[in-house]
Design a protein around this motif. Structure first.
Motif, short mmCIF file in Angstrom:
data_model
loop_
_atom_site.label_atom_id
_atom_site.label_comp_id
_atom_site.label_asym_id
_atom_site.label_seq_id
_atom_site.Cartn_x
_atom_site.Cartn_y
_atom_site.Cartn_z
N LYS A 130 0.83 -1.21 0.00
CA LYS A 130 0.00 0.00 0.00
C LYS A 130 0.86 1.26 0.00
O LYS A 130 0.54 2.25 -0.65
CB LYS A 130 -0.93 0.00 1.21
CG LYS A 130 -1.92 -1.15 1.25
CD LYS A 130 -2.85 -1.15 0.04
CE LYS A 130 -3.81 0.00 0.04
NZ LYS A 130 -4.74 -0.03 -1.11
N THR A 131 1.97 1.23 0.72
CA THR A 131 2.86 2.39 0.76
C THR A 131 3.45 2.66 -0.61
O THR A 131 3.68 3.82 -0.99
CB THR A 131 3.98 2.17 1.80
OG1 THR A 131 3.39 1.86 3.07
CG2 THR A 131 4.83 3.42 1.96
N HIS B 221 4.26 6.07 -2.85
CA HIS B 221 5.65 6.42 -3.17
C HIS B 221 5.99 6.26 -4.64
O HIS B 221 6.87 6.95 -5.16
CB HIS B 221 6.58 5.55 -2.31
CG HIS B 221 8.00 5.97 -2.33
ND1 HIS B 221 8.43 7.21 -1.90
CD2 HIS B 221 9.13 5.31 -2.75
CE1 HIS B 221 9.75 7.29 -2.03
NE2 HIS B 221 10.19 6.15 -2.55
N TYR C 202 9.14 0.61 -5.03
CA TYR C 202 9.60 -0.04 -3.81
C TYR C 202 11.11 0.12 -3.71
O TYR C 202 11.82 -0.02 -4.71
CB TYR C 202 9.24 -1.53 -3.81
CG TYR C 202 7.76 -1.79 -3.94
CD1 TYR C 202 6.90 -1.51 -2.89
CD2 TYR C 202 7.23 -2.29 -5.12
CE1 TYR C 202 5.54 -1.73 -3.00
CE2 TYR C 202 5.87 -2.52 -5.24
CZ TYR C 202 5.03 -2.24 -4.19
OH TYR C 202 3.69 -2.45 -4.31
N LEU D 135 12.21 2.96 1.75
CA LEU D 135 10.77 2.97 1.95
C LEU D 135 10.39 1.85 2.90
O LEU D 135 9.59 2.04 3.83
CB LEU D 135 10.05 2.78 0.61
CG LEU D 135 8.53 2.85 0.66
CD1 LEU D 135 8.06 4.28 0.91
CD2 LEU D 135 7.91 2.31 -0.63
N VAL E 52 8.50 1.83 6.65
CA VAL E 52 7.36 0.98 7.00
C VAL E 52 7.68 0.17 8.25
O VAL E 52 6.86 0.06 9.18
CB VAL E 52 7.00 0.05 5.82
CG1 VAL E 52 5.98 -1.00 6.25
CG2 VAL E 52 6.47 0.86 4.65
N ASP F 166 8.49 8.70 3.45
CA ASP F 166 7.21 8.29 2.87
C ASP F 166 6.68 7.03 3.55
O ASP F 166 5.47 6.87 3.73
CB ASP F 166 7.35 8.05 1.36
CG ASP F 166 7.04 9.31 0.56
OD1 ASP F 166 6.77 10.35 1.17
OD2 ASP F 166 7.08 9.25 -0.69
N GLY F 167 7.59 6.12 3.92
CA GLY F 167 7.16 4.95 4.67
C GLY F 167 6.55 5.34 6.00
O GLY F 167 5.54 4.77 6.45
N TYR G 24 2.90 7.16 5.36
CA TYR G 24 1.76 6.30 5.02
C TYR G 24 1.34 5.43 6.20
O TYR G 24 0.16 5.37 6.55
CB TYR G 24 2.08 5.42 3.81
CG TYR G 24 0.86 4.64 3.38
CD1 TYR G 24 -0.04 5.20 2.48
CD2 TYR G 24 0.57 3.38 3.91
CE1 TYR G 24 -1.19 4.52 2.12
CE2 TYR G 24 -0.57 2.70 3.55
CZ TYR G 24 -1.46 3.27 2.65
OH TYR G 24 -2.60 2.59 2.31
N VAL G 25 2.30 4.75 6.81
CA VAL G 25 1.95 3.80 7.86
C VAL G 25 1.46 4.51 9.12
O VAL G 25 0.46 4.12 9.72
CB VAL G 25 3.14 2.87 8.17
CG1 VAL G 25 2.81 1.95 9.35
CG2 VAL G 25 3.50 2.04 6.94
#
Length: 360
Positions: free
Chosen positions: A155-156, A160, A163, A167, A171, A203-204, A207-208
């Motif tokens: 999902k992240t 972004h 992968y 990242l 997470v 960004d990880g 999102y989380v």
């Protein structure tokens, strides 16, 4: 009760292995000729639900130990050993070739009889939609609760765009911290993440943890470190800081990926083929990283000291007398008895870009 076989699975797995392993590979579903017309326009659907028969399953136990966790009742498990041994899995349809459906994510072995194929429809098949309207982060919170980092990284990646190792590290840190803090973010500035660099890592985190610039819960300190501190305002003395212990681990453990990164990203001279190869290696490394314990990569400091900012103030509005656009009054410039935005006033301002916070 009559059950008909309509297709058969073709897979590299001849005997059962862990479903998580099987789901990482492609399979083919060969539909029998008499049901071929039933595949008309199936290419319109991205995902399918496959019902299949566990043809090698024998017997069942109403109470048994699960793969992960304690003993539970059969109907709370995904065990193939059932009174009526039928499995169901949602798969991605990659392509159709005649009577063959190429799919990804099927946890059925070679020769498994398929008894039905249905299109996946989110409005019918997702019971969480009503819950998500009440709690927007319902699904993310659930993934964190069960530490399903694989799906969190998937999902992240939507946010972004690709992968990569950093990242995945974001997470890994965020999922671990929110579990330790027993925190669920509602975007009201009660959970903060203080990041120390503007990299993929951040960004990880965003999102989380659900900490973003927009909801004023992502604080950026321009230190240039792969580090983050998580803190709940109600328990500010229990802050957790994660610092990447060995920033050079990629060069040492994944030299091919590191060399491609240098050529493709740092020097901007890689070919499209090299760029694609780098992305493939980056993805492989990212999904390896999230399988590790956070302690492998991070120095985790409990009860870290952190100076919390106040809640975000609500600024009054002003209007630029030159362009007519409205802006926060606190950001306006007074010039020759006029209220101007910084652009019209040709005044200096700060910008966050790839170099960090810079004055323009």
């Amino acid at each position: 009760m009559k059950v008909k076989k309509i297709a058969e699975v073709r897979s590299k797995y001849k005997e059962p292995v862990g479903p998580d392993e099987m789901k990482k590979n492609r399979s083919i579903i060969e539909v029998e000729e008499e049901y071929l017309d039933g595949l008309d326009k199936i290419e319109d659907y991205e995902y399918l639900q496959i019902l299949f028969y566990f043809h090698k399953s024998e017997g069942y136990d109403l109470i048994s130990k699960r793969r992960k966790g304690s003993e539970r009742g059969l109907f709370t498990s995904r065990s193939p050993r059932r009174p009526t041994p039928i499995g169901i899995t949602t798969v991605e349809l990659l392509k159709r070739e005649g009577n063959k459906l190429h799919v990804y994510g099927l946890d059925a072995i070679d020769g498994t009889p398929v008894i039905d194929i249905k299109p996946y429809a989110s409005f019918m098949d997702q019971p969480t939609l009503s819950l998500q309207k009440k709690t927007p982060r319902y699904r993310i919170n659930k993934l964190i609760r069960y530490q399903n980092l694989h799906d969190l990284l998937l999902k992240t990646g939507e946010l972004h765009g690709h992968y990569c190792p950093f990242l995945a590290l974001g997470v890994l840190a965020a999922a671990d911290a929110l579990k330790r803090l027993a925190a669920e973010n509602d975007g009201m500035e009660d959970l903060l993440a203080v990041v120390e660099s503007n990299s993929c890592f951040s960004d990880g985190i965003q999102y989380v943890a659900g900490t973003t610039f927009g909801n004023n819960s992502l604080i950026y300190r321009d230190f240039g470190k792969t580090a983050v501190t998580f803190v709940k305002r109600e328990n500010s003395s229990e802050a957790l800081r994660y610092y990447l212990k060995d920033p050079d681990f990629i060069e040492r453990e994944y030299p091919e990926a590191a060399e491609l990164f240098k050529k493709v990203i740092a020097e901007r001279r890689g070919s499209k083929k090299e760029q694609q190869k780098m992305k493939e290696l980056w993805q492989e490394i990212a999904f390896e990283i999230i399988e590790a314990d956070p302690d492998k990569y991070f120095k985790i400091e409990e009860n870290a000291e952190i100076e919390l900012p106040d809640y975000a103030p609500i600024f009054a509005d002003a209007e630029c007398s030159k362009c007519g656009e409205r802006l926060m009054a606190a950001k306006a410039v007074q010039k020759d008895d006029k209220v101007l935005c910084r652009d019209c006033a040709e005044s200096s301002y700060y910008q966050l870009d790839g170099s960090g916070i810079v004055e323009k």
